[in-house]
Design a protein around this motif. Sequence first.
Motif, PDB file in Angstrom:
ATOM      1  N   UNK A   1      -3.910   2.271 -16.273  1.00 33.24           N
ATOM      2  CA  UNK A   1      -3.407   2.193 -14.906  1.00 33.24           C
ATOM      3  C   UNK A   1      -4.528   2.415 -13.891  1.00 33.24           C
ATOM      4  N   UNK A   2      -5.398   3.356 -14.167  1.00 28.25           N
ATOM      5  CA  UNK A   2      -6.524   3.585 -13.252  1.00 28.25           C
ATOM      6  C   UNK A   2      -7.477   2.388 -13.258  1.00 28.25           C
ATOM      7  N   UNK A   3      -7.724   1.818 -14.432  1.00 29.61           N
ATOM      8  CA  UNK A   3      -8.607   0.653 -14.528  1.00 29.61           C
ATOM      9  C   UNK A   3      -8.045  -0.532 -13.748  1.00 29.61           C
ATOM     10  N   UNK A   4      -6.713  -0.563 -13.586  1.00 28.46           N
ATOM     11  CA  UNK A   4      -6.064  -1.657 -12.865  1.00 28.46           C
ATOM     12  C   UNK A   4      -6.111  -1.480 -11.355  1.00 28.46           C
ATOM     13  N   UNK A   5      -6.570  -0.326 -10.881  1.00 34.04           N
ATOM     14  CA  UNK A   5      -6.733  -0.131  -9.450  1.00 34.04           C
ATOM     15  C   UNK A   5      -5.780   0.854  -8.812  1.00 34.04           C
ATOM     16  N   UNK A   6      -4.889   1.472  -9.597  1.00 32.97           N
ATOM     17  CA  UNK A   6      -4.019   2.490  -9.018  1.00 32.97           C
ATOM     18  C   UNK A   6      -4.858   3.712  -8.653  1.00 32.97           C
ATOM     19  N   UNK A   7      -4.615   4.252  -7.467  1.00 34.85           N
ATOM     20  CA  UNK A   7      -5.474   5.324  -6.954  1.00 34.85           C
ATOM     21  C   UNK A   7      -5.075   6.697  -7.467  1.00 34.85           C
ATOM     22  N   UNK A   8      -3.812   6.872  -7.801  1.00 36.07           N
ATOM     23  CA  UNK A   8      -3.337   8.165  -8.302  1.00 36.07           C
ATOM     24  C   UNK A   8      -2.367   7.912  -9.445  1.00 36.07           C
ATOM     25  N   UNK A   9      -2.592   8.570 -10.567  1.00 35.04           N
ATOM     26  CA  UNK A   9      -1.718   8.442 -11.733  1.00 35.04           C
ATOM     27  C   UNK A   9      -1.370   9.850 -12.203  1.00 35.04           C
ATOM     28  N   UNK A  10      -0.076  10.129 -12.327  1.00 32.46           N
ATOM     29  CA  UNK A  10       0.351  11.478 -12.692  1.00 32.46           C
ATOM     30  C   UNK A  10       1.546  11.432 -13.638  1.00 32.46           C
ATOM     31  N   UNK A  11       1.658  12.475 -14.452  1.00 26.80           N
ATOM     32  CA  UNK A  11       2.800  12.639 -15.341  1.00 26.80           C
ATOM     33  C   UNK A  11       3.840  13.473 -14.607  1.00 26.80           C
ATOM     34  N   UNK A  12       5.060  12.935 -14.521  1.00 23.45           N
ATOM     35  CA  UNK A  12       6.111  13.628 -13.779  1.00 23.45           C
ATOM     36  C   UNK A  12       7.155  14.276 -14.684  1.00 23.45           C
ATOM     37  N   UNK A  13       7.226  13.866 -15.930  1.00 18.53           N
ATOM     38  CA  UNK A  13       8.215  14.436 -16.844  1.00 18.53           C
ATOM     39  C   UNK A  13       7.928  14.030 -18.270  1.00 18.53           C
ATOM     40  N   UNK A  14       8.429  14.813 -19.224  1.00 15.32           N
ATOM     41  CA  UNK A  14       8.262  14.466 -20.635  1.00 15.32           C
ATOM     42  C   UNK A  14       9.432  15.008 -21.439  1.00 15.32           C
TER      43      UNK A  14
ATOM     44  N   UNK B   1      10.316  14.967 -25.656  1.00 15.72           N
ATOM     45  CA  UNK B   1       9.936  14.548 -27.020  1.00 15.72           C
ATOM     46  C   UNK B   1       8.804  13.526 -26.930  1.00 15.72           C
ATOM     47  N   UNK B   2       9.026  12.290 -27.396  1.00 15.58           N
ATOM     48  CA  UNK B   2       7.962  11.276 -27.400  1.00 15.58           C
ATOM     49  C   UNK B   2       7.980  10.400 -26.155  1.00 15.58           C
ATOM     50  N   UNK B   3       8.832  10.691 -25.199  1.00 24.28           N
ATOM     51  CA  UNK B   3       8.941   9.902 -23.979  1.00 24.28           C
ATOM     52  C   UNK B   3       8.344  10.660 -22.807  1.00 24.28           C
ATOM     53  N   UNK B   4       7.677   9.946 -21.926  1.00 25.43           N
ATOM     54  CA  UNK B   4       7.124  10.550 -20.717  1.00 25.43           C
ATOM     55  C   UNK B   4       7.312   9.605 -19.544  1.00 25.43           C
ATOM     56  N   UNK B   5       7.349  10.161 -18.351  1.00 28.24           N
ATOM     57  CA  UNK B   5       7.406   9.381 -17.121  1.00 28.24           C
ATOM     58  C   UNK B   5       6.110   9.557 -16.355  1.00 28.24           C
ATOM     59  N   UNK B   6       5.474   8.432 -16.033  1.00 29.94           N
ATOM     60  CA  UNK B   6       4.247   8.410 -15.250  1.00 29.94           C
ATOM     61  C   UNK B   6       4.527   7.734 -13.901  1.00 29.94           C
ATOM     62  N   UNK B   7       3.827   8.202 -12.879  1.00 29.20           N
ATOM     63  CA  UNK B   7       3.862   7.511 -11.589  1.00 29.20           C
ATOM     64  C   UNK B   7       2.445   7.094 -11.230  1.00 29.20           C
ATOM     65  N   UNK B   8       2.266   5.798 -10.981  1.00 28.77           N
ATOM     66  CA  UNK B   8       0.980   5.257 -10.560  1.00 28.77           C
ATOM     67  C   UNK B   8       1.150   4.733  -9.144  1.00 28.77           C
ATOM     68  N   UNK B   9       0.323   5.221  -8.235  1.00 24.68           N
ATOM     69  CA  UNK B   9       0.446   4.881  -6.816  1.00 24.68           C
ATOM     70  C   UNK B   9      -0.703   3.984  -6.391  1.00 24.68           C
ATOM     71  N   UNK B  10      -0.340   2.932  -5.668  1.00 27.20           N
ATOM     72  CA  UNK B  10      -1.385   2.046  -5.166  1.00 27.20           C
ATOM     73  C   UNK B  10      -2.138   2.699  -4.013  1.00 27.20           C
TER      74      UNK B  10
ATOM     75  N   UNK C   1       0.834  -1.208   0.000  1.00 29.13           N
ATOM     76  CA  UNK C   1       0.000   0.000   0.000  1.00 29.13           C
ATOM     77  C   UNK C   1       0.867   1.256   0.000  1.00 29.13           C
ATOM     78  N   UNK C   2       0.556   2.172  -0.891  1.00 29.71           N
ATOM     79  CA  UNK C   2       1.356   3.380  -1.037  1.00 29.71           C
ATOM     80  C   UNK C   2       2.541   3.213  -1.962  1.00 29.71           C
ATOM     81  N   UNK C   3       2.802   1.981  -2.411  1.00 27.87           N
ATOM     82  CA  UNK C   3       3.886   1.747  -3.353  1.00 27.87           C
ATOM     83  C   UNK C   3       3.567   2.320  -4.718  1.00 27.87           C
ATOM     84  N   UNK C   4       4.598   2.553  -5.521  1.00 27.78           N
ATOM     85  CA  UNK C   4       4.365   3.197  -6.812  1.00 27.78           C
ATOM     86  C   UNK C   4       5.036   2.452  -7.951  1.00 27.78           C
ATOM     87  N   UNK C   5       4.442   2.593  -9.109  1.00 26.14           N
ATOM     88  CA  UNK C   5       4.970   2.074 -10.367  1.00 26.14           C
ATOM     89  C   UNK C   5       5.449   3.268 -11.183  1.00 26.14           C
TER      90      UNK C   5
END
Length: 216
Positions: A192-205, A207-216, A138-142
């Motif tokens: 990610x939200x459909x999978x049950x992660x409670x918070x999903x946010x974009x932390x960086x981008x 060009x065509x690459x982005x970093x997302x954080x999904x928190x349980x 709980x509280x872990x992130x992807x």
Amino acid sequence: MLERMDEFFDSRLAIYDEHQLDAIASARDFYPFTAGLLPREPGARVLDLGCGTGLELEWYFQLNPTARVTGIDLAPGMLNALRAKFPEHNLELICDSYFDVPLGAQRFDAAVSVESLHHFTQAEKIPLYTRLCTALVPGGSFILTDYFVSAGAEEARLRGELERLRREQGIEDEEFYHFDTPLTVAHEMEALRAAGFTQVEVLGSWASTATLRATR
């Protein structure tokens, strides 16, 4: 010609690190950025999906040398290279598809994937992400750093091109073949939200690459 995923990467092992770092825009920025988002606590348990040769781990082990990393990848040569890079670190390496490996429940403090998951559809990812969410404490992130397209029409075009190539080459098996079919950031976040992660946010981008954080 389409190549099986494991064969594609292992056949390019000698040039893989150089290509990833120098041919992808801003890779020398987003690999260390991704590593910096992983837990610093001693002995942190981290799952790496599609770990390859462990490029992000080169930065992460500098920040947390006692981290315990479980890496999953289809390509045995990549895993051998990863093991050779970090003989002194705590690594469990699994040569298999991350779609098939049991991930367990609350086994990991965090998970990461860099430039691996852009080969799969939203429908394929949701069951994987559901298992991944369960595998985190709980509280872990992807932390997901990956290649994305800007519009749904481009998603559909690339998926259609992959299916055309499979038909032309008479490929009927269920193996994974290397071909980029990225989602939009919005569709990735939906999965990610459909999978049950409670918070999903974009932390960086970049060009065509982005970093997302999904928190349980």
